[in-house]
Design an enzyme around this catalytic site. Structure first.
Site, PDB file in Angstrom:
ATOM      1  N   GLY A  40       0.791  -1.240   0.000  1.00  0.00           N
ATOM      2  CA  GLY A  40       0.000   0.000   0.000  1.00  0.00           C
ATOM      3  C   GLY A  40       0.818   1.283   0.000  1.00  0.00           C
ATOM      4  O   GLY A  40       0.271   2.372  -0.162  1.00  0.00           O
ATOM      5  N   LEU A 183      -1.041  21.489   6.756  1.00  0.00           N
ATOM      6  CA  LEU A 183      -2.305  22.077   7.220  1.00  0.00           C
ATOM      7  C   LEU A 183      -3.284  21.003   7.709  1.00  0.00           C
ATOM      8  O   LEU A 183      -3.999  21.205   8.682  1.00  0.00           O
ATOM      9  CB  LEU A 183      -2.934  22.918   6.113  1.00  0.00           C
ATOM     10  CG  LEU A 183      -2.090  24.136   5.728  1.00  0.00           C
ATOM     11  CD1 LEU A 183      -2.681  24.867   4.535  1.00  0.00           C
ATOM     12  CD2 LEU A 183      -1.922  25.093   6.906  1.00  0.00           C
ATOM     13  N   GLU A 200       5.558  29.630   6.897  1.00  0.00           N
ATOM     14  CA  GLU A 200       5.611  29.360   5.453  1.00  0.00           C
ATOM     15  C   GLU A 200       6.535  30.372   4.772  1.00  0.00           C
ATOM     16  O   GLU A 200       6.436  31.565   5.016  1.00  0.00           O
ATOM     17  CB  GLU A 200       4.187  29.405   4.868  1.00  0.00           C
ATOM     18  CG  GLU A 200       4.088  29.511   3.365  1.00  0.00           C
ATOM     19  CD  GLU A 200       4.733  28.359   2.595  1.00  0.00           C
ATOM     20  OE1 GLU A 200       4.452  27.192   2.909  1.00  0.00           O
ATOM     21  OE2 GLU A 200       5.535  28.663   1.677  1.00  0.00           O
ATOM     22  N   LEU A 317       0.144  12.770  -5.903  1.00  0.00           N
ATOM     23  CA  LEU A 317      -1.162  12.390  -5.384  1.00  0.00           C
ATOM     24  C   LEU A 317      -1.421  10.924  -5.680  1.00  0.00           C
ATOM     25  O   LEU A 317      -1.032  10.421  -6.750  1.00  0.00           O
ATOM     26  CB  LEU A 317      -2.265  13.230  -6.044  1.00  0.00           C
ATOM     27  CG  LEU A 317      -2.256  14.724  -5.707  1.00  0.00           C
ATOM     28  CD1 LEU A 317      -3.206  15.489  -6.606  1.00  0.00           C
ATOM     29  CD2 LEU A 317      -2.604  14.942  -4.233  1.00  0.00           C
ATOM     30  N   ALA A 318      -2.104  10.260  -4.752  1.00  0.00           N
ATOM     31  CA  ALA A 318      -2.347   8.829  -4.896  1.00  0.00           C
ATOM     32  C   ALA A 318      -3.149   8.500  -6.150  1.00  0.00           C
ATOM     33  O   ALA A 318      -2.824   7.553  -6.880  1.00  0.00           O
ATOM     34  CB  ALA A 318      -3.084   8.317  -3.659  1.00  0.00           C
ATOM     35  N   HIS A 319      -4.204   9.295  -6.414  1.00  0.00           N
ATOM     36  CA  HIS A 319      -5.055   8.966  -7.572  1.00  0.00           C
ATOM     37  C   HIS A 319      -4.357   9.253  -8.891  1.00  0.00           C
ATOM     38  O   HIS A 319      -4.658   8.619  -9.894  1.00  0.00           O
ATOM     39  CB  HIS A 319      -6.412   9.670  -7.468  1.00  0.00           C
ATOM     40  CG  HIS A 319      -6.326  11.105  -7.066  1.00  0.00           C
ATOM     41  ND1 HIS A 319      -6.111  11.489  -5.770  1.00  0.00           N
ATOM     42  CD2 HIS A 319      -6.411  12.244  -7.778  1.00  0.00           C
ATOM     43  CE1 HIS A 319      -6.076  12.813  -5.710  1.00  0.00           C
ATOM     44  NE2 HIS A 319      -6.247  13.291  -6.927  1.00  0.00           N
ATOM     45  N   HIS A 442     -32.294  18.279  -4.620  1.00  0.00           N
ATOM     46  CA  HIS A 442     -32.483  19.289  -3.587  1.00  0.00           C
ATOM     47  C   HIS A 442     -32.932  18.606  -2.302  1.00  0.00           C
ATOM     48  O   HIS A 442     -33.804  17.734  -2.360  1.00  0.00           O
ATOM     49  CB  HIS A 442     -33.547  20.295  -4.032  1.00  0.00           C
ATOM     50  CG  HIS A 442     -33.874  21.294  -2.972  1.00  0.00           C
ATOM     51  ND1 HIS A 442     -33.015  22.323  -2.651  1.00  0.00           N
ATOM     52  CD2 HIS A 442     -34.949  21.413  -2.135  1.00  0.00           C
ATOM     53  CE1 HIS A 442     -33.554  23.043  -1.662  1.00  0.00           C
ATOM     54  NE2 HIS A 442     -34.725  22.503  -1.332  1.00  0.00           N
TER      55      HIS A 442
HETATM   56  C1  LIG Z   1       0.839  12.544   5.300  1.00  0.00           C
HETATM   57  C2  LIG Z   1       0.463  12.341   3.867  1.00  0.00           C
HETATM   58  C3  LIG Z   1      -0.852  12.480   3.482  1.00  0.00           C
HETATM   59  C4  LIG Z   1      -1.206  12.280   2.158  1.00  0.00           C
HETATM   60  N1  LIG Z   1      -2.524  12.420   1.823  1.00  0.00           N
HETATM   61  C5  LIG Z   1      -2.892  12.250   0.539  1.00  0.00           C
HETATM   62  C6  LIG Z   1      -4.258  12.344   0.169  1.00  0.00           C
HETATM   63  O1  LIG Z   1      -5.131  12.592   1.009  1.00  0.00           O
HETATM   64  N2  LIG Z   1      -4.595  12.143  -1.121  1.00  0.00           N
HETATM   65  C7  LIG Z   1      -3.648  11.874  -2.079  1.00  0.00           C
HETATM   66  O2  LIG Z   1      -4.002  11.704  -3.233  1.00  0.00           O
HETATM   67  N3  LIG Z   1      -2.344  11.761  -1.755  1.00  0.00           N
HETATM   68  C8  LIG Z   1      -1.950  11.937  -0.467  1.00  0.00           C
HETATM   69  N4  LIG Z   1      -0.635  11.797  -0.132  1.00  0.00           N
HETATM   70  C9  LIG Z   1       0.339  11.496  -1.214  1.00  0.00           C
HETATM   71  C10 LIG Z   1       0.304  10.020  -1.563  1.00  0.00           C
HETATM   72  O3  LIG Z   1       0.603   9.269  -0.421  1.00  0.00           O
HETATM   73  C11 LIG Z   1       1.311   9.738  -2.671  1.00  0.00           C
HETATM   74  O4  LIG Z   1       1.067  10.585  -3.767  1.00  0.00           O
HETATM   75  C12 LIG Z   1       1.208   8.295  -3.141  1.00  0.00           C
HETATM   76  O5  LIG Z   1       1.438   7.410  -2.075  1.00  0.00           O
HETATM   77  C13 LIG Z   1       2.211   8.026  -4.260  1.00  0.00           C
HETATM   78  O6  LIG Z   1       2.106   6.701  -4.653  1.00  0.00           O
HETATM   79  P1  LIG Z   1       3.336   5.915  -5.293  1.00  0.00           P
HETATM   80  O7  LIG Z   1       2.809   4.572  -5.627  1.00  0.00           O
HETATM   81  O8  LIG Z   1       3.963   6.720  -6.350  1.00  0.00           O
HETATM   82  O9  LIG Z   1       4.435   5.822  -4.138  1.00  0.00           O
HETATM   83  P2  LIG Z   1       4.386   5.375  -2.607  1.00  0.00           P
HETATM   84  O10 LIG Z   1       3.033   5.312  -2.079  1.00  0.00           O
HETATM   85  O11 LIG Z   1       5.384   6.242  -1.926  1.00  0.00           O
HETATM   86  O12 LIG Z   1       4.914   3.874  -2.647  1.00  0.00           O
HETATM   87  C14 LIG Z   1       6.205   3.543  -3.013  1.00  0.00           C
HETATM   88  C15 LIG Z   1       6.573   2.224  -2.355  1.00  0.00           C
HETATM   89  O13 LIG Z   1       7.785   1.782  -2.919  1.00  0.00           O
HETATM   90  C16 LIG Z   1       8.540   1.109  -1.916  1.00  0.00           C
HETATM   91  N5  LIG Z   1       9.913   1.083  -2.350  1.00  0.00           N
HETATM   92  C17 LIG Z   1      10.748   2.139  -2.572  1.00  0.00           C
HETATM   93  N6  LIG Z   1      11.942   1.710  -3.039  1.00  0.00           N
HETATM   94  C18 LIG Z   1      11.869   0.350  -3.091  1.00  0.00           C
HETATM   95  C19 LIG Z   1      12.782  -0.662  -3.499  1.00  0.00           C
HETATM   96  N7  LIG Z   1      13.995  -0.357  -3.935  1.00  0.00           N
HETATM   97  N8  LIG Z   1      12.389  -1.947  -3.422  1.00  0.00           N
HETATM   98  C20 LIG Z   1      11.125  -2.251  -2.965  1.00  0.00           C
HETATM   99  N9  LIG Z   1      10.234  -1.338  -2.580  1.00  0.00           N
HETATM  100  C21 LIG Z   1      10.598  -0.057  -2.659  1.00  0.00           C
HETATM  101  C22 LIG Z   1       8.290   1.969  -0.684  1.00  0.00           C
HETATM  102  O14 LIG Z   1       8.542   1.225   0.485  1.00  0.00           O
HETATM  103  C23 LIG Z   1       6.819   2.348  -0.855  1.00  0.00           C
HETATM  104  O15 LIG Z   1       5.991   1.458  -0.152  1.00  0.00           O
HETATM  105  C24 LIG Z   1      -0.235  11.948   1.189  1.00  0.00           C
HETATM  106  C25 LIG Z   1       1.103  11.791   1.569  1.00  0.00           C
HETATM  107  C26 LIG Z   1       1.451  11.987   2.892  1.00  0.00           C
HETATM  108  C27 LIG Z   1       2.885  11.813   3.290  1.00  0.00           C
END
Ligand SMILES: Cc1cc2nc3c(=O)[nH]c(=O)nc-3n(C[C@H](O)[C@H](O)[C@H](O)COP(=O)(O)OP(=O)(O)OC[C@H]3O[C@@H](n4cnc5c(N)ncnc54)[C@H](O)[C@@H]3O)c2cc1C
Length: 463
Positions: A40, A183, A200, A317-319, A442
């Site tokens: 995740g 925030l 900031e 962003l996650a999405h 509504h």
């Molecule tokens: C506090 C916080 C709140 C957030 N809230 C939101 C939100 O509300 N909505 C939103 O859209 N986004 C939010 N985000 C941003 C969101 O978490 C990221 O944009 C998203 O997780 C990016 O997804 P990703 O798959 O690119 O990377 P990640 O989720 O960072 O996953 C990458 C994974 O790769 C693994 N990894 C790295 N290198 C290696 C390797 N060499 N071998 C094996 N595994 C490895 C890591 O352990 C990690 O689990 C938030 C972030 C933070 C920190």
């Protein structure tokens, strides 16, 4: 002899795990490598999900204390149990990360546990084992940007990871960085009783959001008791005494002063994470900010190696990462995967929420695009009045000549959910008039969207 896959995805965050699942659905033999103990990524383990659990819990507490009386609901001695709140957050995280594990099993994605490193362009090592694939996707995400002079210990000087796991409410929390992470987490601890000061560097909050929304946001947060030091930089943190003594200076330089906190959250941004991957050895190009460089089809400069999510350019962003994961899997399967970056919403999950999609007024001005504006305040929305949540407004921007929607910006109750219809409208190339002529139930908060769309043409009905 190494194990062979059609696709190996490195990283099981929302980009990586979604890419792996979609590729498996399309018939590929897929492995996903994750070095964390759970799947995740940042999002499910220490990002989106735990922060939203704490935002919801703290909002519930705040609402009982401050908002229920106006509805005639009299609550007695309202207290909160921090360990229980943290326990709830942890349970939510576990349910989500196990959910991904289940989905991997269901879709026959092999989870390779450990840290991946490139051996050659088509082979990685995980521990002592080697694995080969026709395509390899880098989805290794991002990490907090450190601030020189302010050393993180995750107890008194924390990143977001420490800030979602504090064992007591700080008396004074200083948040360095006025972006959404600072925030949101500042709001959590403010609602639970901390004094919160946000420092900031820029002269405004949430710099990528529409300026008018940011100004309204700051006013509302100030009303909630949050303090702001804009145009200010932190140059040093001294942890020798009991509190953390921060040295502040005007952003442009000038007379230093000090500010004492018991906890400091450093939330000045995130940077691509590629450490220990061995990218140099295989010649994958990164840009000046350390992000993996890709073309419009997520291909790096090395044949067979792709990258998605926070590790490449674009909003972190996650999405956004998920959309890229799906698009890439489909491209690898010979389909026409595509991401419309003009229709990726951004949400700040404070209360009220802020949500945005498309271009801001500042961006349209800078691009010399003529536009029309339609606005509608939640104060004039029946449902918002019934809820007692009348702060904020909907602002729509449409092309002056064609009326096509170019941007939508909302500050108000549940803005993150309301924005979905406007993301869809922009995705479908709708005009403001299309939205205005669509029947909205509504009484709903979404009626404010319809009214703002009517206001683009100067014909809002309820104001
Ligand atoms: C506090 C916080 C709140 C957030 N809230 C939101 C939100 O509300 N909505 C939103 O859209 N986004 C939010 N985000 C941003 C969101 O978490 C990221 O944009 C998203 O997780 C990016 O997804 P990703 O798959 O690119 O990377 P990640 O989720 O960072 O996953 C990458 C994974 O790769 C693994 N990894 C790295 N290198 C290696 C390797 N060499 N071998 C094996 N595994 C490895 C890591 O352990 C990690 O689990 C938030 C972030 C933070 C920190």
């Amino acid at each position: 002899m190494s194990d062979q896959f059609d696709l190996i995805v490195i990283g099981a965050g929302p980009g990586g795990y979604v890419c792996a699942i979609r590729a498996a659905q399309l018939g590929m033999k897929v492995a996903c490598v994750e070095k964390r103990a759970t799947l995740g990524g940042t999002c499910l383990n220490v990002g989106c999900i735990p922060s939203k659990a704490l935002l919801q819990s703290s909002e519930n507490y705040h609402a009982v204390r401050h908002d229920f009386a106006a509805h005639g609901v009299i609550a007695g001695d309202v207290r909160f149990d921090l360990p229980k709140m943290m326990g709830h957050k942890d349970e939510v995280v576990t349910a989500n990360t196990r959910g991904v594990e289940f989905l991997f099993k269901k879709n026959k994605v092999t989870w390779l546990k450990g840290e991946a490193r490139f051996k050659t362009a088509d082979t990685i090592t995980v521990g002592t084992e080697s694995y080969t694939a026709r395509s390899i996707v880098i989805a290794t995400g991002s990490e907090s940007v450190p601030l020189p002079g302010v050393a993180i210990d995750e107890t008194r000087i924390v990143t977001s990871t420490g800030a979602i796991a504090l064992t007591q409410v700080p008396h004074h929390l200083v948040v360095i960085g006025g972006g959404y992470i600072g925030l949101e987490l500042g709001s959590v601890w403010r609602r639970l009783g901390a004094e919160v000061t946000v420092v900031e560097f820029l002269d405004r909050l949430v710099p990528t959001m529409d300026g008018e929304i940011a100004t309204a946001f700051q006013k509302i947060l100030t009303k909630s008791g949050m303090k702001f030091r804009l145009g200010t930089k932190v140059t040093k943190a001294d942890t020798a005494g009991e509190g953390v003594v921060l040295t502040l200076e005007p952003a442009a330089g000038g007379t230093p002063e000090t500010l004492t906190a018991d906890v400091v959250l450093v939330a000045i941004g995130r940077r691509a994470h590629t450490e220990n991957l061995g990218l140099d050895a295989i010649g994958v190009t990164t840009d000046a900010r350390g992000r993996v460089v890709t073309d419009a089809h997520f291909a790096t400069n090395v044949k067979g190696i792709y990258a998605i999510g926070d590790v490449i350019a674009g909003p972190m962003l996650a999405h956004k990462a998920e959309e890229e994961g799906v698009a890439l899997a489909e491209i690898l399967a010979g389909q026409a995967g595509h991401v419309n970056y003009g229709a990726i919403p951004g949400v700040v999950y404070t209360w009220p929420e802020i949500a945005s999609v498309g271009q801001t007024e500042e961006e349209l001005k800078a691009a010399g695009i003529a536009y029309k504006v339609g606005k509608f305040p939640f104060m004039a929305n029946g449902r918002a009045r019934a809820m007692g949540d009348t702060d904020g407004f909907v602002k729509l921007l449409s092309d002056k000549a064609t009326d096509r929607l170019l941007g939508a910006h909302i500050i108000g109750p549940d803005a993150g959910t309301i924005i979905a219809e406007l993301v869809m409208a922009i995705e479908f190339g709708a005009s403001a008039e299309d939205v205005a002529r669509t029947s909205h139930a509504h009484p709903t908060l979404n009626e404010a969207v319809k009214e703002a769309a009517l206001a683009v043409d100067g014909r809002a009905l309820h104001i």
